[in-house]
Write a protein that holds these residues in place. Structure first.
Motif, PDB file in Angstrom:
ATOM      1  N   MET A  85      34.587  31.322  46.232  1.00  0.00           N
ATOM      2  CA  MET A  85      33.171  31.552  45.946  1.00  0.00           C
ATOM      3  C   MET A  85      32.924  33.019  45.566  1.00  0.00           C
ATOM      4  O   MET A  85      32.238  33.301  44.584  1.00  0.00           O
ATOM      5  CB  MET A  85      32.327  31.174  47.167  1.00  0.00           C
ATOM      6  N   ARG A  86      33.510  33.940  46.312  1.00  0.00           N
ATOM      7  CA  ARG A  86      33.321  35.361  46.010  1.00  0.00           C
ATOM      8  C   ARG A  86      33.953  35.736  44.675  1.00  0.00           C
ATOM      9  O   ARG A  86      33.365  36.476  43.889  1.00  0.00           O
ATOM     10  CB  ARG A  86      33.897  36.214  47.142  1.00  0.00           C
ATOM     11  N   LEU A  87      35.157  35.227  44.414  1.00  0.00           N
ATOM     12  CA  LEU A  87      35.837  35.540  43.147  1.00  0.00           C
ATOM     13  C   LEU A  87      35.081  34.973  41.953  1.00  0.00           C
ATOM     14  O   LEU A  87      34.930  35.644  40.930  1.00  0.00           O
ATOM     15  CB  LEU A  87      37.273  35.017  43.178  1.00  0.00           C
ATOM     16  N   GLU A  88      34.586  33.752  42.068  1.00  0.00           N
ATOM     17  CA  GLU A  88      33.827  33.159  40.958  1.00  0.00           C
ATOM     18  C   GLU A  88      32.519  33.906  40.720  1.00  0.00           C
ATOM     19  O   GLU A  88      32.103  34.090  39.574  1.00  0.00           O
ATOM     20  CB  GLU A  88      33.589  31.670  41.213  1.00  0.00           C
ATOM     21  N   SER A  89      31.898  34.367  41.802  1.00  0.00           N
ATOM     22  CA  SER A  89      30.686  35.180  41.670  1.00  0.00           C
ATOM     23  C   SER A  89      31.001  36.507  40.977  1.00  0.00           C
ATOM     24  O   SER A  89      30.253  36.955  40.087  1.00  0.00           O
ATOM     25  CB  SER A  89      30.080  35.429  43.048  1.00  0.00           C
ATOM     26  N   MET A  90      32.105  37.129  41.365  1.00  0.00           N
ATOM     27  CA  MET A  90      32.528  38.381  40.726  1.00  0.00           C
ATOM     28  C   MET A  90      32.783  38.153  39.237  1.00  0.00           C
ATOM     29  O   MET A  90      32.389  38.974  38.401  1.00  0.00           O
ATOM     30  CB  MET A  90      33.809  38.918  41.382  1.00  0.00           C
ATOM     31  N   LEU A  91      33.428  37.042  38.910  1.00  0.00           N
ATOM     32  CA  LEU A  91      33.736  36.728  37.516  1.00  0.00           C
ATOM     33  C   LEU A  91      32.458  36.589  36.696  1.00  0.00           C
ATOM     34  O   LEU A  91      32.355  37.129  35.593  1.00  0.00           O
ATOM     35  CB  LEU A  91      34.569  35.443  37.456  1.00  0.00           C
ATOM     36  N   GLN A  92      31.455  35.915  37.251  1.00  0.00           N
ATOM     37  CA  GLN A  92      30.175  35.777  36.546  1.00  0.00           C
ATOM     38  C   GLN A  92      29.518  37.134  36.317  1.00  0.00           C
ATOM     39  O   GLN A  92      29.007  37.408  35.222  1.00  0.00           O
ATOM     40  CB  GLN A  92      29.228  34.874  37.328  1.00  0.00           C
ATOM     41  N   ARG A 131      38.210  43.714  48.863  1.00  0.00           N
ATOM     42  CA  ARG A 131      38.664  43.495  47.484  1.00  0.00           C
ATOM     43  C   ARG A 131      39.281  42.100  47.393  1.00  0.00           C
ATOM     44  O   ARG A 131      40.496  41.957  47.467  1.00  0.00           O
ATOM     45  CB  ARG A 131      39.723  44.523  47.087  1.00  0.00           C
ATOM     46  N   PRO A 132      38.468  41.063  47.238  1.00  0.00           N
ATOM     47  CA  PRO A 132      39.008  39.699  47.221  1.00  0.00           C
ATOM     48  C   PRO A 132      40.059  39.471  46.135  1.00  0.00           C
ATOM     49  O   PRO A 132      40.869  38.569  46.238  1.00  0.00           O
ATOM     50  CB  PRO A 132      37.788  38.814  46.981  1.00  0.00           C
ATOM     51  N   GLU A 133      40.060  40.311  45.119  1.00  0.00           N
ATOM     52  CA  GLU A 133      41.020  40.161  44.020  1.00  0.00           C
ATOM     53  C   GLU A 133      42.332  40.888  44.294  1.00  0.00           C
ATOM     54  O   GLU A 133      43.259  40.847  43.473  1.00  0.00           O
ATOM     55  CB  GLU A 133      40.409  40.656  42.704  1.00  0.00           C
ATOM     56  N   ALA A 134      42.450  41.548  45.445  1.00  0.00           N
ATOM     57  CA  ALA A 134      43.645  42.338  45.764  1.00  0.00           C
ATOM     58  C   ALA A 134      44.907  41.476  45.690  1.00  0.00           C
ATOM     59  O   ALA A 134      44.982  40.404  46.277  1.00  0.00           O
ATOM     60  CB  ALA A 134      43.522  42.961  47.150  1.00  0.00           C
ATOM     61  N   ALA A 135      45.894  41.981  44.962  1.00  0.00           N
ATOM     62  CA  ALA A 135      47.158  41.260  44.786  1.00  0.00           C
ATOM     63  C   ALA A 135      48.269  41.829  45.655  1.00  0.00           C
ATOM     64  O   ALA A 135      49.297  41.189  45.821  1.00  0.00           O
ATOM     65  CB  ALA A 135      47.585  41.319  43.316  1.00  0.00           C
ATOM     66  N   ARG A 136      48.061  43.029  46.195  1.00  0.00           N
ATOM     67  CA  ARG A 136      49.120  43.707  46.941  1.00  0.00           C
ATOM     68  C   ARG A 136      48.615  44.162  48.299  1.00  0.00           C
ATOM     69  O   ARG A 136      47.433  44.466  48.463  1.00  0.00           O
ATOM     70  CB  ARG A 136      49.610  44.945  46.179  1.00  0.00           C
ATOM     71  N   CYS A 137      49.552  44.288  49.236  1.00  0.00           N
ATOM     72  CA  CYS A 137      49.229  44.905  50.512  1.00  0.00           C
ATOM     73  C   CYS A 137      48.993  46.396  50.247  1.00  0.00           C
ATOM     74  O   CYS A 137      49.307  46.902  49.164  1.00  0.00           O
ATOM     75  CB  CYS A 137      50.361  44.689  51.518  1.00  0.00           C
ATOM     76  N   VAL A 138      48.459  47.087  51.212  1.00  0.00           N
ATOM     77  CA  VAL A 138      48.106  48.498  51.030  1.00  0.00           C
ATOM     78  C   VAL A 138      49.340  49.325  50.676  1.00  0.00           C
ATOM     79  O   VAL A 138      49.308  50.171  49.776  1.00  0.00           O
ATOM     80  CB  VAL A 138      47.403  49.053  52.293  1.00  0.00           C
ATOM     81  N   GLN A 139      50.431  49.073  51.369  1.00  0.00           N
ATOM     82  CA  GLN A 139      51.656  49.854  51.137  1.00  0.00           C
ATOM     83  C   GLN A 139      52.166  49.667  49.706  1.00  0.00           C
ATOM     84  O   GLN A 139      52.477  50.639  49.004  1.00  0.00           O
ATOM     85  CB  GLN A 139      52.726  49.410  52.136  1.00  0.00           C
TER      86      GLN A 139
END
Length: 110
Positions: free
Chosen positions: A8-15, A93-101
């Motif tokens: 839901m958050r990602l689709e809202s961000m996309l819009q 950051r719901p779109e985050a692909a990586r851990c912080v490190q």
């Protein structure tokens, strides 16, 4: 974050990103007459607008990639090391692909 909330958050961000890109990329309603002094300022404005469009497009690609990870079952796992991405990072950051490190390492390489 559960998958339904993330989606839901990602689709809202996309819009929102699509709206922003549309607004930034739209031509002005009416052409304005410009003085020679204004012409130089226009280039700066155009460059700034182009940079904002580019940033929004990159962010849009990250959101689409996160949605694909949700579909594939890999959402919430670091794309580099495979460890879980911390919940707080996904909240921020719901779109985050990586851990912080791994994200820090990726940014240092740039």
């Amino acid at each position: 974050m559960d998958d339904a909330t993330a989606r839901m958050r990602l689709e809202s961000m996309l819009q929102e990103l699509d709206k922003s890109i549309l607004v930034l990329g739209a031509d002005p309603a009416a052409p304005k007459e410009r003085s020679a002094a204004d012409a130089g300022a226009g280039l700066t404005d155009a460059d700034r607008t182009r940079a904002m469009i580019d940033a929004a497009a990159r962010h849009r690609m990250a959101v689409l990639a996160a949605l694909r990870r949700l579909d594939d079952g890999g959402y919430g796992r670091c794309v580099d090391c495979g460890r879980p991405v911390p919940e707080g990072r996904l909240e921020a950051r719901p779109e985050a692909a990586r851990c912080v490190q791994c994200q820090s390492r990726a940014e240092r390489r740039r």
